[in-house]
Scaffold this motif. Structure first.
Motif, short mmCIF file in Angstrom:
data_model
loop_
_atom_site.label_atom_id
_atom_site.label_comp_id
_atom_site.label_asym_id
_atom_site.label_seq_id
_atom_site.Cartn_x
_atom_site.Cartn_y
_atom_site.Cartn_z
N GLY A 164 0.82 -1.20 0.00
CA GLY A 164 0.00 0.00 0.00
C GLY A 164 0.86 1.25 0.00
O GLY A 164 1.79 1.38 0.81
N LEU A 165 0.58 2.16 -0.92
CA LEU A 165 1.28 3.44 -0.92
C LEU A 165 1.09 4.12 0.43
O LEU A 165 0.00 4.10 1.00
N ASP B 178 -9.00 14.41 2.50
CA ASP B 178 -7.63 13.93 2.58
C ASP B 178 -6.82 14.16 1.31
O ASP B 178 -6.06 13.31 0.87
N TRP B 179 -6.98 15.33 0.69
CA TRP B 179 -6.15 15.59 -0.49
C TRP B 179 -4.67 15.65 -0.13
O TRP B 179 -3.82 15.25 -0.92
N GLN B 180 -4.37 16.12 1.09
CA GLN B 180 -2.97 16.18 1.50
C GLN B 180 -2.38 14.79 1.66
O GLN B 180 -1.24 14.53 1.27
N GLY B 181 -3.17 13.88 2.22
CA GLY B 181 -2.70 12.51 2.38
C GLY B 181 -2.46 11.84 1.04
O GLY B 181 -1.47 11.12 0.84
N LYS B 182 -3.37 12.07 0.10
CA LYS B 182 -3.20 11.47 -1.23
C LYS B 182 -1.97 12.04 -1.93
O LYS B 182 -1.22 11.32 -2.60
N ALA C 273 0.45 17.39 -9.45
CA ALA C 273 1.59 17.85 -8.65
C ALA C 273 2.41 16.66 -8.14
O ALA C 273 3.65 16.68 -8.17
N ALA C 274 1.71 15.62 -7.69
CA ALA C 274 2.41 14.43 -7.19
C ALA C 274 3.18 13.74 -8.31
O ALA C 274 4.35 13.35 -8.13
N LYS C 275 2.56 13.59 -9.46
CA LYS C 275 3.23 12.93 -10.57
C LYS C 275 4.40 13.76 -11.09
O LYS C 275 5.44 13.22 -11.50
#
Length: 262
Positions: free
Chosen positions: A65-66, A112-116, A170-172
């Motif tokens: 799990g990420l 939970d956008w920050q967690g993702k 942003a994450a990618k």
């Protein structure tokens, strides 16, 4: 062309379905030993493992799990216990966002956008850190990160798209910088290459229903592409597997787009 993957150990995260299943299956067709990483659907992971075996490879399923460093460590340990080596890592897993209706705004996204955001970056970095010593020890390795065309193209339409696409992009985007820099630090210790594959909107067996309810986004992407269609998961998988193979001897630190020309 012999891709030189026979008997090599390959970790594919998010391999229980969609893009990951196709990637694992194509590795199997090259005779690789594939560790099928999955988060919550062991039955789907078993189906992927069966497909790998039918294609000609061997497979082992392992939970991952990420955002959970414990499962990252257990995934790596499972691979090393199984074959004693890790040759390839494909970081395909991600924490997804669904589709939102037209008119929603990114600043209104909650849940939970920050967690993702953290998991989609930190999970990949953590797993890459864990496999690096095994690759350095053998002096050979391949790492491929799956990104998204959202990084460079954004969302095609400003009034509709995936929930939280701004945060997902942003994450990618962070993976592009990470891969480029690690290409130098890994490359000095052997034939260790790292790249990013950037799919456009891609058809998989799992997302057909979602595309049908995407407010026409899939159709607009297809119309924009020079080939007039969306790529399917197998087409993306073939690029991933080449970059992760011994046949790739000079492509590293790069971002390769696979989007039917879009």
């Amino acid at each position: 062309m012999d891709l030189g993957l026979q008997g090599r150990t390959v970790l594919v995260t998010g391999a229980s379905g969609g893009m990951g299943r196709e990637i694992a299956t194509v590795f199997g067709a090259e005779g690789a030993d594939v560790v099928v990483g999955y988060r919550s659907r062991p039955e789907d992971a078993a189906e992927t493992a069966a497909r790998v075996g039918k294609a000609g490879g061997r497979a082992l399923t392992a939970g991952y799990g990420l955002g959970d460093p414990g499962t990252a460590r257990s995934l790596v340990r499972a691979a090393l216990d199984w074959t004693g080596r890790i040759d390839v890592l494909v970081n395909n897993a991600f924490r997804p966002f669904g589709f939102r209706p037209p008119g929603d705004r990114f600043e209104d996204v909650g849940d939970d956008w920050q967690g993702k955001l953290r998991d989609n970056v930190e999970g990949v970095v953590e797993l890459t850190r864990l496999v690096a010593p095994a690759m350095r020890e053998r002096g050979w390795g391949r790492i491929v990160h799956l990104s998204s065309s959202m990084v460079t193209e954004g969302v095609l339409e400003t009034d509709a798209g995936p929930i939280g696409s701004e945060y997902y992009a942003a994450a990618k985007a962070a993976l592009h910088g990470f891969s480029r820099s690690t290409a130098f630090s890994l490359g000095r210790d052997g034939d260790i290459l790292t790249n990013v594959v950037v799919p456009g909107l891609t058809r998989t067996f799992r997302n057909e229903e979602r595309m049908a309810n995407s407010f026409g986004v899939a159709e607009r992407y297809a119309a924009r592409a020079p080939l007039g269609r969306l790529p399917d998961a197998t087409e993306v998988a073939r690029v991933v597997v080449f970059l992760a193979s011994a046949a790739n001897t000079a492509v590293t630190g790069q971002s390769v787009t696979v989007g039917a020309g879009a």
